[in-house]
Design a protein around this motif. Structure first.
Motif, PDB file in Angstrom:
ATOM      1  N   ASN A  98      -2.237   6.476   7.676  1.00 24.88           N
ATOM      2  CA  ASN A  98      -3.321   6.894   8.134  1.00 24.88           C
ATOM      3  C   ASN A  98      -4.237   5.864   8.880  1.00 24.88           C
ATOM      4  N   ASP A  99      -3.918   4.453   8.827  1.00 24.80           N
ATOM      5  CA  ASP A  99      -4.514   3.322   9.453  1.00 24.80           C
ATOM      6  C   ASP A  99      -3.472   2.332  10.097  1.00 24.80           C
TER       7      ASP A  99
ATOM      8  N   ARG B  78       0.812  -1.220  -0.029  1.00 27.96           N
ATOM      9  CA  ARG B  78       0.180   0.068   0.098  1.00 27.96           C
ATOM     10  C   ARG B  78       0.667   1.402   0.036  1.00 27.96           C
ATOM     11  N   ASP B  79       0.378   2.461  -0.550  1.00 22.00           N
ATOM     12  CA  ASP B  79       1.002   3.599  -0.715  1.00 22.00           C
ATOM     13  C   ASP B  79       1.616   4.079   0.760  1.00 22.00           C
TER      14      ASP B  79
ATOM     15  N   GLU C  49       8.058   4.777   4.772  1.00 15.19           N
ATOM     16  CA  GLU C  49       6.919   5.777   5.215  1.00 15.19           C
ATOM     17  C   GLU C  49       7.393   7.070   5.804  1.00 15.19           C
TER      18      GLU C  49
ATOM     19  N   TYR D 259       0.513  -3.309   5.853  1.00 12.74           N
ATOM     20  CA  TYR D 259       0.868  -2.321   4.670  1.00 12.74           C
ATOM     21  C   TYR D 259       1.221  -3.226   3.521  1.00 12.74           C
TER      22      TYR D 259
ATOM     23  N   THR E 182      -0.269   6.916   2.623  1.00 16.38           N
ATOM     24  CA  THR E 182      -1.665   6.669   2.699  1.00 16.38           C
ATOM     25  C   THR E 182      -1.933   5.860   3.736  1.00 16.38           C
ATOM     26  N   ARG E 183      -0.926   4.690   3.879  1.00 18.32           N
ATOM     27  CA  ARG E 183      -1.149   3.428   4.843  1.00 18.32           C
ATOM     28  C   ARG E 183      -0.902   4.019   6.288  1.00 18.32           C
TER      29      ARG E 183
ATOM     30  N   LYS F  29       6.959  10.744   4.129  1.00 14.11           N
ATOM     31  CA  LYS F  29       6.167  11.954   4.737  1.00 14.11           C
ATOM     32  C   LYS F  29       7.137  13.166   4.949  1.00 14.11           C
TER      33      LYS F  29
END
Length: 496
Positions: free
Chosen positions: A25-26, A18-19, A349, A30, A22-23, A353
């Protein structure tokens, strides 16, 4: 195994992840699965290499080489290539009680010793393993295996991590009554509270625990041996006991400012985070803070990923060793585990960010500085230089003029584990060796007649696959101790 020319016809493919931005956020995993066709191609890359070093399971130069549970990797790679998934599952379960754990959270030393890896990227063994077991659950091939006969023998297992669960599973299947004691409120040990959800979702752990319960294993939670239940009582109640209490004593830093508010041990942080996620308990929150993780290993990476999901302001990871090379060097020859530069999920990640890799290499922490309010304000460091003498002994020296101050309101210490809790071992009257419970590998019996030990409690901090190895082997010896002989498989005594 696989297609005869598969290693030439197909390139290594990575699973769809997963990006990274984006991931965060939860808290979901992954990693995602390959398609069946992609996995068939990856299985086809497995060479007919004669000697499958991937399943050798040895320690070379202090690092694990190959699979310590001797997974029959070429066999199930070939079956996946041929689309025979259920048969692949049967071969996988011959050696591995919990592929859903190793397929997610193992560093894959099997891939490091893959013969194809000498000249090309290794076979994607770990991803294939995970998909085989996931298909097993999805298709209903994994069902409770309830023993037909019981021996009347009772075994207590202290600790429900991978070593304890593997021992419990093996002993239950040969008919012993098994009770697992766990001091936490949920079973799974570090699988539950030490590995964060985005790497191993807790439903995956709880699914396995439910299955073990259905098969007849009894779990007693919120119960600490030696504290909530006297050890002497366990000895009288059970015919044998296996200590799988892990190496839960975390290494700490003793230096100026260590008692400042805002400095925590990594496992305390990760455990609190998972408990908050599962049941709303209070957590150590990184929201809006500058976070520094001290320690360059997997636990440190998990701290980074957790802090990102808590919306930290920044995150930096300190490691004491130099940045690894891009490719193997002469002293790190195949089939040793490759000591090369890699980018873990958490580092991807953080880079997504904040725009840069969070890792700082060859950094020595010197002191923690307190602000006016008594809380952590900053961390002082100095760069180090590593040199190796003619005997291979490494030394580090500080580089003058490289001192640096880092803003920090939260520091997480992730520098490993020293061994089991010393007070517990003394209370139980157990002999120790190098801080661990003393017991010979292959025998596993402690100085107390009917008490055995396995996993990190015996060997020190190690991998999930070594814990499963030791749990299975200890179960074999306990069964032999109780019954005079054992029908359980042994890596040491039998071929599978």
């Amino acid at each position: 195994m696989g297609k005869a020319t598969g290693f030439m016809d197909y390139q290594r493919e990575e699973t769809n992840k997963r990006d990274p931005l984006t991931r965060t956020n939860d808290w979901r995993e992954y990693d995602t699965s390959f398609s069946d066709e992609s996995l068939k191609r990856q299985g086809a890359r497995c060479m007919d290499c004669g000697t499958p070093f991937c399943q050798m399971g040895e320690i070379i130069n202090g690092a694990t080489t190959g699979c310590p549970i001797y997974n029959l990797i070429p066999e199930w790679n070939d079956l996946v290539y041929k689309g025979r998934w259920k048969e692949a599952l049967e071969r996988l379960l011959k050696t591995n009680n919990f592929p859903e754990f190793t397929g997610r959270a193992c560093p894959a030393p099997c891939e490091g010793s893959c013969t194809l890896g000498i000249s090309d990227p290794a076979v994607t063994i770990k991803s294939i393993e995970r998909t085989i077991i996931d298909k097993g659950f999805e298709n209903g091939w994994i069902t409770p295996r309830i023993p037909k006969n019981r021996t009347g023998k009772n075994v207590a297992i202290i600790g429900s991590g991978p070593a304890g669960l593997a021992s419990a599973d093996q002993l239950n299947q040969v008919g012993h009554h098994v009770t697992v004691y766990e001091r936490q409120d949920r079973a799974g040990g570090l699988l539950m509270y030490g590995i964060p959800n985005m790497k191993l979702e807790k439903e995956v752990v709880e699914r396995r625990i439910r299955l073990l319960e259905q098969e007849g294993i009894n779990f007693v939670l919120n119960t600490e041996a030696g504290k909530d239940i006297p050890f002497e009582a366990l000895n009288h109640q059970y015919d044998a006991t296996i200590l799988c209490i892990g190496a839960q004593k975390q290494r700490d830093l003793q230096m100026a400012g260590r008692d400042t508010e805002g400095i925590h041990l990594a496992m305390d942080y990760l455990t609190a985070s998972t408990k908050h996620l599962l049941q709303g308990d209070e957590c150590i929150d990184a929201k809006g803070k500058d976070v520094i993780v001290i320690g360059g290993g997997d636990t440190g990476a998990d701290c980074i990923a957790t802090a990102l999901r808590q919306e930290c302001n920044s995150v930096v990871q300190f490691g004491k060793h130099p940045k690894p090379p891009a490719a193997r060097i002469g002293s790190n020859m195949w089939p040793e585990f490759p000591n090369v530069f890699t980018v873990d999920y958490a580092h991807k990640e953080a880079t997504a960010k904040f725009g840069e890799d969070p890792r700082q290499f060859c950094i020595q922490t010197k002191r923690f500085v307190t602000g006016e309010n008594g809380s952590l304000k900053e961390v002082h460091t100095v760069e180090m230089e590593k040199t190796t003498d003619e005997n291979g002994k490494a030394t580090f020296r500080e580089i003058p003029g490289t001192e640096k101050f880092w803003p920090a309101q939260l520091v997480l210490i992730a520098i490993g584990f020293e061994g089991p809790d010393e007070q517990l071992l003394q209370q139980l009257g157990l002999d120790t060796e190098n801080g661990n419970v003393k017991a010979t590998y292959g025998n596993f019996m402690t100085n107390i007649d009917n008490v055995f030990t396995a996993g990190d409690a015996r060997r020190g901090q190690s991998l999930i696959v070594w814990a499963i190895n030791e749990g299975r082997e200890a179960a074999h010896k306990v069964d032999e101790y109780l019954m005079g002989s054992s029908t359980l498989p042994s890596y040491l005594e039998e071929s599978i």
